[in-house]
Design an enzyme around this catalytic site. Sequence first.
Site, PDB file in Angstrom:
ATOM      1  N   CYS A   2       0.831  -1.193   0.000  1.00 44.04           N
ATOM      2  CA  CYS A   2       0.000   0.000   0.000  1.00 44.04           C
ATOM      3  C   CYS A   2       0.868   1.246   0.000  1.00 44.04           C
ATOM      4  CB  CYS A   2      -0.902   0.012   1.238  1.00 44.04           C
ATOM      5  SG  CYS A   2      -1.836  -1.518   1.469  1.00 44.04           S
ATOM      6  N   ILE A 289      11.728 -10.773 -20.275  1.00 45.94           N
ATOM      7  CA  ILE A 289      11.915  -9.701 -21.245  1.00 45.94           C
ATOM      8  C   ILE A 289      12.941 -10.094 -22.301  1.00 45.94           C
ATOM      9  CG2 ILE A 289      11.288  -7.795 -19.719  1.00 45.94           C
ATOM     10  CD1 ILE A 289      14.298  -7.387 -19.229  1.00 45.94           C
ATOM     11  N   SER A 368      10.496 -11.794  -7.046  1.00 41.57           N
ATOM     12  CA  SER A 368      11.733 -11.388  -7.723  1.00 41.57           C
ATOM     13  C   SER A 368      12.928 -12.078  -7.076  1.00 41.57           C
ATOM     14  CB  SER A 368      11.901  -9.867  -7.625  1.00 41.57           C
ATOM     15  OG  SER A 368      13.229  -9.474  -7.925  1.00 41.57           O
TER      16      SER A 368
END
Length: 644
Positions: A2, A289, A368
């Site tokens: 948040c 990617i 990650s």
Amino acid sequence: MCGIAGTYRWPDGKVVTDRLTDTLAHRGPDGAGRYSHPAGDGEVHLGHRRLAIIDLSETGAQPMVSGGLALTYNGELYNAPELRAELEAAGVRFRGTSDTEVLLEAWRRWGTDCLPRLRGMFAFGIFDERTGELVLARDQLGIKPLFLLRRGAGLVFASELKALALATGGKLEVDHAALVASLLYYWVPDSRCAFREAEKLPPGTWLRCRPDGRVERGRFWNLKDVAAEGRERARAGEQPDLAAVIEESTRQHLLSDVPVATFLSGGLDSSYLTALAARGQPGISAYTIGFRAEDAKFEAMPDDLRYARQVAERFGVDLHEIEIAPDVLDLLPQMTYHLDEPIGDPAAINTFLICSAAREAGVKVMLSGMGADELFAGYRKHLANLLALRYQRVPRPLRRGVSAAVDRLPVATSRRGYRSVRFAKRFLSFADLPEETAFRRSYTMYDQDELLALVDPDLAGTVEDVLTEHADIYQDNDLDDFVNRMCLGDARMFLPGLNLTYTDRSSMAASTEVRVPYVDVEVVKAAFAVPGDRKIVGRQGKAVLKEAATSILPREIVYRPKGLFSAPLRAWMSRDLAPLVREVVNDGELVRSGFLRRDALARMVAEDAAGQRDFSKHLWHVLTLEYWYRDATSGSGQSTRLTA
């Protein structure tokens, strides 16, 4: 995950808190909340923007108020189920299933003593209506950000620096010492802040504001102590079961009421996490990617995509491939705004584009592999610094000859770059230096003379201060292990200052939560219980992690050449951004203000264009710094005089 904000005994606190909270809307598009209460002769105001991950109902909404406590919290507690069970056994009754409520009740029962028991990432403010005290706290490793600013007895805090700048009417003064540090590192270290009045709450600490104006600070976790304890465990022959620790951390990081996906570059760290996550969530999605072929060739980049596809196929992962061919001219100012401070790592763009694609597909949470290189000595600089010790034993005349020969080699032609030449020039720039200086030079942008030549001469003392700060932090330990000294330096500076920072800002700009299972208190404890000679074996970095990963990954993935989570900077700088570089050198605000010297910048551009040296990273950071400086000083009435 948040956005949090608030004021304590601050003029116009409600208006300011509303403005702060609105600025953070991208961090929490699922809901907003406000809280107000008297505090001494003033008021406290808490704001919250919600990204709903656990307990999606209103029982998870914030600020959460219960029994005289009010909490605004950003983060995730991965051991919330265990803490909940302990609190329930003590008689606590919970209304919902959120970790926010667990944190609030843990605070009620244990106060600041609950902080070292928290396993996760967090930054929060908690107000006690009975005492009128506000406490701010930040997680052990600096995963989540918390900026604050004090004036007299008043305080304002927020998840992002841009909110504080807005709250003060854009009248914060640029700290040129922090900008000098950003030139050296290409990021602003956690010990500094780009605006003079603002500060970052240090990792593993808390701050208490009392209604009588007193402020108290405390530390509940110290990475230096953890490293020292790990050394003693290693001396006692206690070797952690690293595979089990990482598997458990990954399992805990999957805790969510919404879909979770992973970054998958095809490198060891992300492949290991993805394989472990796929065990817990079969068919999990992953995002990877690729680059335009001409850009990848010019940059001499490895083909990571084929490894990512191999991992995805082996573990039944739903792989999403994203080609990075961005409009850099549009993305550069956008990323500069979201990053809050001048950060010159183009990996921030990759993170933003991946998270944006995942968000469009309905994914709010991603895992990650960040942190494994810092903790397990996986960067080239770690091996290079060990090799430098051997290189220093080579006779000096021979070293001079090697240096002269390498200096004459080009790093690129008009059609392609030469990666090995870039590495060789980089190595020789620090191979003859003493330990701390060599380590700093192996990953920073300039040596002392180059930095002095680049900035205003009046900032010479500031340059010295910045270099001394690095030496002080690096040497602040009694480890007798060179590899672990480097890992500790990275975990205290490089990890929170750069990698965790850009990951948080870039992902939250896309309203996505990124979790980092390697940056976990139990993984960190295990990492520093591993001697350095098990982290680098021969010329193999992260050897102990690779050994653990072979239990699940094929050897061709574990022992492949190191991948890159970067961008084709040389291609961008020589094509897309060349006109902008010329503009900044000739008529940029940094040059006009006197902060940067035009002649030094022009020399860098000329040498880079000639292919003799690779200054693409340096010039990219100058562009990010220019955009940040323009925003920080435009129309705000701020002084741009050089103050250090």
